[in-house]
Enzyme design. Structure first.
Site, short mmCIF file in Angstrom:
data_model
loop_
_atom_site.label_atom_id
_atom_site.label_comp_id
_atom_site.label_asym_id
_atom_site.label_seq_id
_atom_site.Cartn_x
_atom_site.Cartn_y
_atom_site.Cartn_z
N HIS A 122 -96.27 45.52 53.93
CA HIS A 122 -95.73 46.23 55.10
C HIS A 122 -96.72 47.30 55.57
CE1 HIS A 122 -91.62 46.24 57.04
NE2 HIS A 122 -92.11 47.30 57.63
N ASP B 176 -100.86 39.71 55.67
CA ASP B 176 -101.09 40.91 56.49
C ASP B 176 -101.23 42.15 55.62
OD1 ASP B 176 -98.72 42.48 56.14
OD2 ASP B 176 -97.74 41.51 57.84
N SER B 177 -101.57 43.23 56.27
CA SER B 177 -101.72 44.58 55.72
C SER B 177 -103.18 44.96 55.57
CB SER B 177 -100.97 44.77 54.40
OG SER B 177 -99.58 44.63 54.61
N GLY B 178 -103.66 45.69 56.54
CA GLY B 178 -105.01 46.24 56.48
C GLY B 178 -106.04 45.57 57.37
N SER C 167 -89.57 41.57 66.11
CA SER C 167 -88.78 42.27 65.10
C SER C 167 -87.31 42.35 65.49
CB SER C 167 -89.33 43.69 64.94
OG SER C 167 -88.41 44.49 64.22
N ARG D 180 -91.17 58.25 53.60
CA ARG D 180 -92.32 58.38 54.51
C ARG D 180 -92.43 59.82 54.99
NH1 ARG D 180 -91.20 53.05 58.30
NH2 ARG D 180 -91.29 51.49 56.61
N GLY E 208 -101.05 44.15 62.58
CA GLY E 208 -100.01 45.14 62.82
C GLY E 208 -100.48 46.28 63.71
N ARG E 209 -100.83 47.39 63.09
CA ARG E 209 -101.13 48.61 63.85
C ARG E 209 -102.16 48.44 64.98
NH1 ARG E 209 -100.41 50.31 58.56
NH2 ARG E 209 -98.88 51.96 58.16
N LYS F 197 -91.48 37.28 54.10
CA LYS F 197 -92.51 38.32 54.30
C LYS F 197 -92.31 39.46 53.29
CE LYS F 197 -94.36 41.36 57.98
NZ LYS F 197 -93.84 42.71 57.80
N TYR G 251 -84.40 41.21 59.98
CA TYR G 251 -83.96 42.19 58.98
C TYR G 251 -82.53 41.77 58.68
CZ TYR G 251 -87.84 45.49 59.15
OH TYR G 251 -89.07 46.09 59.03
N ARG H 260 -96.33 50.78 53.96
CA ARG H 260 -95.25 51.66 54.42
C ARG H 260 -94.04 51.69 53.50
NH1 ARG H 260 -95.84 52.72 59.89
NH2 ARG H 260 -93.68 52.51 60.57
N TYR I 253 -95.12 57.99 63.17
CA TYR I 253 -94.33 56.80 62.83
C TYR I 253 -95.23 55.57 62.66
CZ TYR I 253 -90.57 53.49 62.47
OH TYR I 253 -89.73 52.52 61.99
N THR J 242 -88.03 39.39 56.41
CA THR J 242 -88.73 40.49 55.74
C THR J 242 -87.90 41.00 54.57
OG1 THR J 242 -89.88 41.09 57.76
CG2 THR J 242 -89.72 42.80 56.07
C1 FNR Z 1 -94.13 47.59 60.98
N1 FNR Z 1 -93.87 46.44 60.22
C2 FNR Z 1 -92.69 45.76 60.41
N2 FNR Z 1 -92.45 44.60 59.71
C3 FNR Z 1 -91.31 43.89 59.92
O1 FNR Z 1 -91.13 42.86 59.28
N3 FNR Z 1 -90.40 44.33 60.84
C4 FNR Z 1 -90.55 45.46 61.56
O2 FNR Z 1 -89.72 45.83 62.38
C5 FNR Z 1 -91.73 46.23 61.33
N4 FNR Z 1 -91.95 47.40 62.01
C6 FNR Z 1 -93.15 48.06 61.88
C7 FNR Z 1 -93.38 49.20 62.65
C8 FNR Z 1 -94.61 49.85 62.57
C9 FNR Z 1 -94.85 51.05 63.43
C10 FNR Z 1 -95.62 49.35 61.71
C11 FNR Z 1 -96.98 49.99 61.64
C12 FNR Z 1 -95.37 48.24 60.93
C13 FNR Z 1 -94.89 45.90 59.30
C14 FNR Z 1 -95.83 44.94 60.02
O3 FNR Z 1 -95.18 43.73 60.36
C15 FNR Z 1 -97.04 44.55 59.14
O4 FNR Z 1 -96.60 44.10 57.89
C16 FNR Z 1 -98.00 45.72 58.95
O5 FNR Z 1 -98.12 46.49 60.10
C17 FNR Z 1 -99.36 45.16 58.55
O6 FNR Z 1 -100.23 46.19 58.22
P1 FNR Z 1 -101.32 46.81 59.25
O7 FNR Z 1 -101.94 45.65 59.98
O8 FNR Z 1 -100.55 47.72 60.15
O9 FNR Z 1 -102.24 47.51 58.34
#
Ligand code: FNR
Length: 369
Positions: free
Chosen positions: A266, A297-299, A109, A168, A320-321, A242, A133, A269, A27, A159
């Site tokens: 995201h 964000d992202s990466g 979130s 996914r 994020g991760r 976002k 959301y 994702r 996940y 978002t």
């Molecule tokens: C997310 N992300 C996300 N974004 C958001 O707006 N609401 C959410 O509930 C979630 N949930 C979520 C769960 C998981 C497990 C991940 C990995 C990501 C997206 C998050 O905010 C962000 O955009 C990304 O994680 C950024 O990318 P990196 O840093 O993970 O590469």
């Protein structure tokens, strides 16, 4: 005392894979489709190289910034991540405590495993923003906003890229969706408007019905730019959109009176084959000029990545991760480890490149490899 986690944060994913269940790991690590977007996010950072400058007196460094009225010790935020109890039993509570200790802003979130109010309490005096959301039921959306405001969340992140979950494969193949196990629905089940819709508090008796109501209400694919007026009417603080990737969308956000855009895909994702988030950043920065704040964000995995995003025009970045892996591996202390490493590496990389403050970073600091 921090756990002995590696200081090279790119190693955390491999360690988390060993400590998490296959489903929870799939996940968090998984992305949409063939995961080409997630790979592109990382590859984009590699195509920009920092060109260090010398003899610039970088003895006194100051990483602090103010974003949407929130003072921050460094331009790093904890991005919204749902269902955090699948990574650690204390989930968002541990993250809220870690963020507060470090003085960094947590973005909670809507899909959190603990409620808006409970997380605020764990966060104490720490700075916090709320991520919406936007559910189909407008009354429910308003209830979320009012609860967040009352609980001390000062800015709203909306978002836009996830009105429904994407294709996914890791989750599909393991038939896994945390929400259907009742994880990540705390804010819905505990909400007075939601409860009214399902005939009272959620118990064993109406739980399946409540989950179906959640599925039907989670996101609204019919939303358009005109609907932002509704948000403005119900949220008097700053709003950030976002999931912006296109310069024209960024311009529309400005025209709609939004305070900020978050350039994000995201973490790869949602749309497989999408543009790398870092590649989308310069166009968005150019489009909004000084009319709105641009976040990214992202990466992001290292302090050097943050330098590159800031140099390309982001005011701050969301991680994020990496912090989710820190949570999985060490709870609150694991999250603090990640935040400290990122900020320390950011400061060192900036100083060694000749910058004392984030506003000294410009595109000229970089060379396209
Ligand atoms: C997310 N992300 C996300 N974004 C958001 O707006 N609401 C959410 O509930 C979630 N949930 C979520 C769960 C998981 C497990 C991940 C990995 C990501 C997206 C998050 O905010 C962000 O955009 C990304 O994680 C950024 O990318 P990196 O840093 O993970 O590469």
């Amino acid at each position: 005392v921090l756990p002995p986690l590696p200081t090279d944060l790119t190693r955390l994913e491999g360690l988390a894979e060993r400590s998490l269940s296959a489903r929870a790991f799939g996940y968090v690590a998984g992305s949409a489709g063939t995961e080409a977007t997630a790979r592109a996010n990382r590859a984009a950072f590699d195509r920009w190289r920092i060109v260090p400058r010398m003899l610039r007196d970088v003895a006194e460094r100051d990483l602090s910034v103010t974003v949407l009225g929130t003072p921050m010790p460094s331009p790093v935020l904890l991005g919204p991540i749902g269902v955090q109890s699948i990574f650690h039993p204390d989930g968002e509570l541990a993250v809220a405590r870690a963020a507060a200790v470090e003085g960094l802003t947590m973005v909670l979130s809507t899909a959190s495993s603990f409620g808006i109010e409970e997380v605020a309490e764990a966060n104490g005096d720490g700075p916090r923003w709320y991520q919406l959301y936007w559910p189909k039921d407008r009354e429910l959306a308003v209830s979320f906003l009012e609860r967040a405001k009352t609980a001390g969340y000062t800015a709203l992140v909306v978002t836009l890229d996830t009105f429904t979950l994407a294709w996914r494969p890791r989750d599909l193949d393991q038939a896994y969706l945390p929400f259907l196990r009742g994880i990540g629905v705390a804010n819905y089940f505990g909400d007075p408007v939601f409860q009214k819709a399902v005939g009272g508090p959620v118990t064993e008796a109406n739980r399946d019905m409540a989950l179906l109501h959640w599925v039907a209400n989670f996101g609204n694919p019919s939303l358009t730019w005109d609907d932002l007026i509704f948000l403005r009417e119900h949220w008097d603080g700053p709003i950030a959109l976002k999931g912006i990737q296109h310069p024209d969308d960024a311009r529309q956000a400005v025209d709609a009176g939004m305070d900020a855009v978050i350039v994000s895909n995201h973490g790869g994702r949602q749309v497989d084959g999408a543009v790398a988030s870092l590649d989308a950043l310069p166009g968005v920065v150019e489009a909004v000029r000084d009319q709105a704040t641009v976040l990214f964000d992202s990466g992001i995995r290292t302090g050097a990545d943050i330098v590159k995003a800031l140099a390309l025009g982001a005011r701050a970045v969301l991680v994020g991760r990496p912090y989710a892996y820190g949570l999985a591996l060490g709870g609150q202390a694991g999250v603090q480890h990640v935040l400290r490493c990122l900020q320390a590496e950011l400061e060192l990389t900036m100083a060694l490149s000749g910058a004392k403050r984030p506003d000294e970073l410009h595109p000229e600091v970089l060379l396209r490899a």
